[in-house]
Design a protein around this motif. Structure first.
Motif, PDB file in Angstrom:
ATOM      1  N   UNK A 107       0.816  -1.274  -0.063  1.00  0.00           N
ATOM      2  CA  UNK A 107       0.000  -0.190  -0.088  1.00  0.00           C
ATOM      3  C   UNK A 107       0.943   1.284  -0.011  1.00  0.00           C
ATOM      4  N   UNK A 108       2.036   1.080   0.478  1.00  0.00           N
ATOM      5  CA  UNK A 108       3.137   2.149   0.372  1.00  0.00           C
ATOM      6  C   UNK A 108       3.765   2.251  -0.873  1.00  0.00           C
ATOM      7  N   UNK A 109       3.751   1.514  -1.819  1.00  0.00           N
ATOM      8  CA  UNK A 109       4.559   1.583  -3.225  1.00  0.00           C
ATOM      9  C   UNK A 109       4.523   2.954  -3.403  1.00  0.00           C
ATOM     10  N   UNK A 110       5.949   3.221  -4.047  1.00  0.00           N
ATOM     11  CA  UNK A 110       5.869   4.710  -4.783  1.00  0.00           C
ATOM     12  C   UNK A 110       5.243   5.135  -5.859  1.00  0.00           C
ATOM     13  N   UNK A 111       5.139   4.086  -6.760  1.00  0.00           N
ATOM     14  CA  UNK A 111       4.654   4.449  -8.157  1.00  0.00           C
ATOM     15  C   UNK A 111       3.128   3.938  -8.373  1.00  0.00           C
ATOM     16  N   UNK A 112       2.199   4.773  -8.946  1.00  0.00           N
ATOM     17  CA  UNK A 112       1.066   4.418  -8.936  1.00  0.00           C
ATOM     18  C   UNK A 112       0.230   4.861 -10.506  1.00  0.00           C
ATOM     19  N   UNK A 113      -0.268   3.958 -11.060  1.00  0.00           N
ATOM     20  CA  UNK A 113      -0.853   4.188 -12.161  1.00  0.00           C
ATOM     21  C   UNK A 113      -2.450   4.763 -12.181  1.00  0.00           C
TER      22      UNK A 113
END
Length: 122
Positions: A107-113
């Motif tokens: 849930x804390x990943x840096x990159x999102x689409x």
């Protein structure tokens, strides 16, 4: 820096299949762990599945085990989510996310689409 773009969503009937794609920019995408999340209207974002940088390790939410399959093609900078036996409760916006640190909570990943809409009618 990684830029993620999801595609492949649509309107299908219960029992149908869809394949989502997450296309990434950046030469080092093969080093990133990737996860798929989904968010239905009025609900919190929900973890769906994650895959390690090599593709050797995967982790699925119980709600999709046996129906969804994640895979990746690092040569093409893409991660795929094959969704079979779709149910109305799978209706949501689906997001892919990526991070170099596989140990970080997804849930804390840096990159999102930006997300792609999946709608399953009954």
């Amino acid at each position: 820096q990684v830029h993620l773009v999801e595609s492949g969503g649509g309107l299908v009937q219960a029992g149908d299949s869809l394949r989502l794609s997450c296309a990434a920019s950046g030469r080092t995408f093969g080093s990133y762990a990737v996860a798929w999340f989904r968010q239905a209207p009025g609900k919190e974002r929900e973890f769906v599945v994650a895959i390690s940088w090599s593709g050797a390790l995967t982790r699925y939410a119980d709600s999709v085990k046996g129906r969804f399959t994640i895979s990746r093609d690092n040569a093409k900078n893409r991660v795929y989510l094959q969704m079979n036996s779709l149910k109305p409760e799978d209706t949501a916006v689906y997001y892919c996310a990526a991070d170099l640190n596989a140990g970080k909570p997804t849930a804390n990943y840096d990159y999102w689409g930006q997300g792609t809409q999946v709608t399953v009618s009954s």
